[in-house]
Enzyme design. Structure first.
Site, PDB file in Angstrom:
ATOM      1  N   MET A 181      42.993  37.624  42.713  1.00 36.85           N
ATOM      2  CA  MET A 181      42.879  36.301  42.396  1.00 36.85           C
ATOM      3  C   MET A 181      43.228  36.085  40.659  1.00 36.85           C
ATOM      4  SD  MET A 181      38.869  35.266  43.873  1.00 36.85           S
ATOM      5  CE  MET A 181      38.347  37.016  43.183  1.00 36.85           C
ATOM      6  N   ALA A 182      44.218  35.201  40.781  1.00 41.80           N
ATOM      7  CA  ALA A 182      44.958  34.950  39.462  1.00 41.80           C
ATOM      8  C   ALA A 182      43.814  34.292  38.503  1.00 41.80           C
ATOM      9  CB  ALA A 182      46.070  34.217  39.601  1.00 41.80           C
ATOM     10  N   GLN A 193      49.962  43.530  43.138  1.00 41.41           N
ATOM     11  CA  GLN A 193      50.405  42.277  43.950  1.00 41.41           C
ATOM     12  C   GLN A 193      51.688  41.695  43.226  1.00 41.41           C
ATOM     13  OE1 GLN A 193      48.671  38.294  44.780  1.00 41.41           O
ATOM     14  NE2 GLN A 193      48.514  39.248  46.843  1.00 41.41           N
ATOM     15  N   CYS A 247      49.398  33.084  48.295  1.00 40.88           N
ATOM     16  CA  CYS A 247      48.772  32.005  47.446  1.00 40.88           C
ATOM     17  C   CYS A 247      49.195  30.598  47.828  1.00 40.88           C
ATOM     18  CB  CYS A 247      49.574  32.394  46.134  1.00 40.88           C
ATOM     19  SG  CYS A 247      48.941  31.239  44.826  1.00 40.88           S
ATOM     20  N   LYS A 285      49.917  40.036  52.034  1.00 41.69           N
ATOM     21  CA  LYS A 285      48.894  39.167  52.308  1.00 41.69           C
ATOM     22  C   LYS A 285      49.179  37.800  52.543  1.00 41.69           C
ATOM     23  CE  LYS A 285      44.442  37.557  50.159  1.00 41.69           C
ATOM     24  NZ  LYS A 285      44.432  35.907  50.200  1.00 41.69           N
ATOM     25  N   HIS A 297      44.413  35.269  55.423  1.00 38.42           N
ATOM     26  CA  HIS A 297      43.310  34.395  54.860  1.00 38.42           C
ATOM     27  C   HIS A 297      43.136  33.241  56.193  1.00 38.42           C
ATOM     28  CE1 HIS A 297      40.894  32.165  52.286  1.00 38.42           C
ATOM     29  NE2 HIS A 297      41.216  31.109  52.777  1.00 38.42           N
ATOM     30  N   GLY A 330      38.714  35.022  53.810  1.00 34.35           N
ATOM     31  CA  GLY A 330      38.121  33.679  54.037  1.00 34.35           C
ATOM     32  C   GLY A 330      36.859  33.359  54.586  1.00 34.35           C
ATOM     33  N   ASP A 331      36.164  32.790  53.400  1.00 39.62           N
ATOM     34  CA  ASP A 331      34.716  32.333  53.695  1.00 39.62           C
ATOM     35  C   ASP A 331      33.804  33.591  53.999  1.00 39.62           C
ATOM     36  OD1 ASP A 331      35.480  29.822  53.083  1.00 39.62           O
ATOM     37  OD2 ASP A 331      35.369  29.029  55.149  1.00 39.62           O
ATOM     38  N   GLY A 343      36.852  37.375  48.136  1.00 38.20           N
ATOM     39  CA  GLY A 343      37.216  36.614  47.020  1.00 38.20           C
ATOM     40  C   GLY A 343      36.436  36.029  46.202  1.00 38.20           C
TER      41      GLY A 343
END
Length: 369
Positions: free
Chosen positions: A17-18, A70, A100, A142, A172, A204-205, A227
């Site tokens: 995560m940026a 990444q 992304c 990813k 994701h 995801g979630d 994440g």
């Protein structure tokens, strides 16, 4: 579980995560149960290699292996060169970003925008794999389920990526069009898992131990990538591991222990970023940690105005010490409060309420006498 020849500690991964998963945060998540963590996205543009932002993102000092970096970009040869550059600086796994959804990334046709251009996506994968093979470095990728609900091509791309030599795929469960809105769907991830022989990671979630178990059962995925649910709750990895092993919820960690984790994290954060940037970039982490805690609103506002690392750290230390005396166990449950969709939202503390900024005036209900 393995990525190529590299054995991983477990199947619970930290999502790149940026602006979040820098070295201090990755190392904290690893300490608290994650088996694998990927760096923040770094650019493939050579003129930015030595920028302060990129050098911080590529900082792996003292980080336990495997070191995974990444990379993002739209030019196959630049991406190959970026892979070689990072391998020379210690990368043991290269991950390609095709997931992304950020507009500034997709507007440059990088990230998940590449899923709209399948020939270019495959050319990038082939070039990066070819660059990494002589070094024995596996390449992972990813992506999302597709560009939009009408253009879901993850399964098709997954088969092609496997043929190019990609050794693990993370999917994701949203399209680029969704961003982080709506609900993640897992049918596409299950289809990708059925379509390929390489490991598939569901993302995801995944916000709680129960949800983690459900996603593994539904998709058949080999691993999970978490994440936003780790923002403010990095011990979610150990909580999930406990649930998957025992079928029961782990007790909340001791507040005194959480205090030690969080304060040590901030010191590492300040060390990486320096005084000026450190005190500012720490605000989002502090906001996530304090989310939902008793009496924290006024404190969050004060800490968002603070420009001195030591004062910021000390105010948080004092608050957490008082909270530990009021609540021996951490009062916020894992997965109880979702992280904000937008990183910028997390950096802006809400307006202080009329309540006091001390936990003494608003003790958590489980800890009231």
């Amino acid at each position: 579980m393995q990525i190529g020849p590299i054995a991983l500690a477990n199947r619970l991964f930290v999502a790149p995560m940026a602006g979040v998963t820098d070295r201090p945060f990755r190392m904290l998540c690893r300490q608290l149960g994650a088996g694998y963590a990927v760096s923040e996205m770094v650019t493939s543009q050579p003129h930015l290699y030595r920028s302060l932002k990129t050098s911080r993102r590529a900082n792996h000092d003292g980080e336990p292996g495997p070191i995974a970096v990444q990379i993002a970009g739209t030019d196959a040869q630049m991406m190959a060169e970026a892979a070689r550059y990072n391998i020379e600086r210690g990368a043991q796994i290269i991950d390609i970003n095709m997931g992304c959804p950020a507009k500034k990334v997709c507007n440059a046709w990088a990230g998940s925008a590449l899923m709209q251009n399948e020939p270019l996506a495959l050319a990038i994968a082939q070039a990066v794999v070819a660059a990494c093979q002589p070094h024995g470095v596996p390449v992972t990728l990813k992506m999302r389920t597709g560009w939009s609900a009408q253009h879901k091509n993850a399964e098709t791309l997954a088969r092609a990526f496997e043929q190019t030599g990609i050794q693990m795929l993370t999917v994701h469960g949203r399209t680029r069009e969704q961003g982080y809105k709506g609900q993640a769907e897992y049918d596409t991830i299950a289809a990708v898992k059925q379509a390929v022989c390489i490991p598939v990671v569901a993302n995801g979630d995944i916000t709680s131990p129960e949800k983690a178990w459900q996603v593994l059962q539904y998709t058949g995925a080999d691993a999970l990538m978490i994440g936003r649910a780790a923002q403010g709750t990095p011990w979610i990895f150990s909580a999930i591991a406990h649930y998957l092993h025992t079928g029961t919820q782990a007790p909340p960690p001791a507040t005194a222990q959480v205090r030690q984790w969080l304060l040590a994290h901030l010191l590492e954060h300040y060390s990486l970023y320096g005084e000026y940037s450190g005190v500012r970039t720490a605000r989002k982490h502090i906001g996530w940690y304090l989310r939902g805690l008793p009496g924290s609103e006024a404190l969050r506002q004060r800490l968002n105005q603070e420009e001195d690392c030591q004062r910021q750290w000390q105010q948080l230390a004092d608050y957490l010490q008082e909270l530990a005396e009021q609540c021996p166990q951490w009062p916020a449950a894992v997965g109880s409060t979702p992280a904000p969709d937008d990183e910028a939202e997390a950096q802006n503390a809400p307006e202080a309420s009329s309540g006091a900024g001390s936990p003494a005036s608003a003790a958590c209900s489980p800890c009231r006498p």
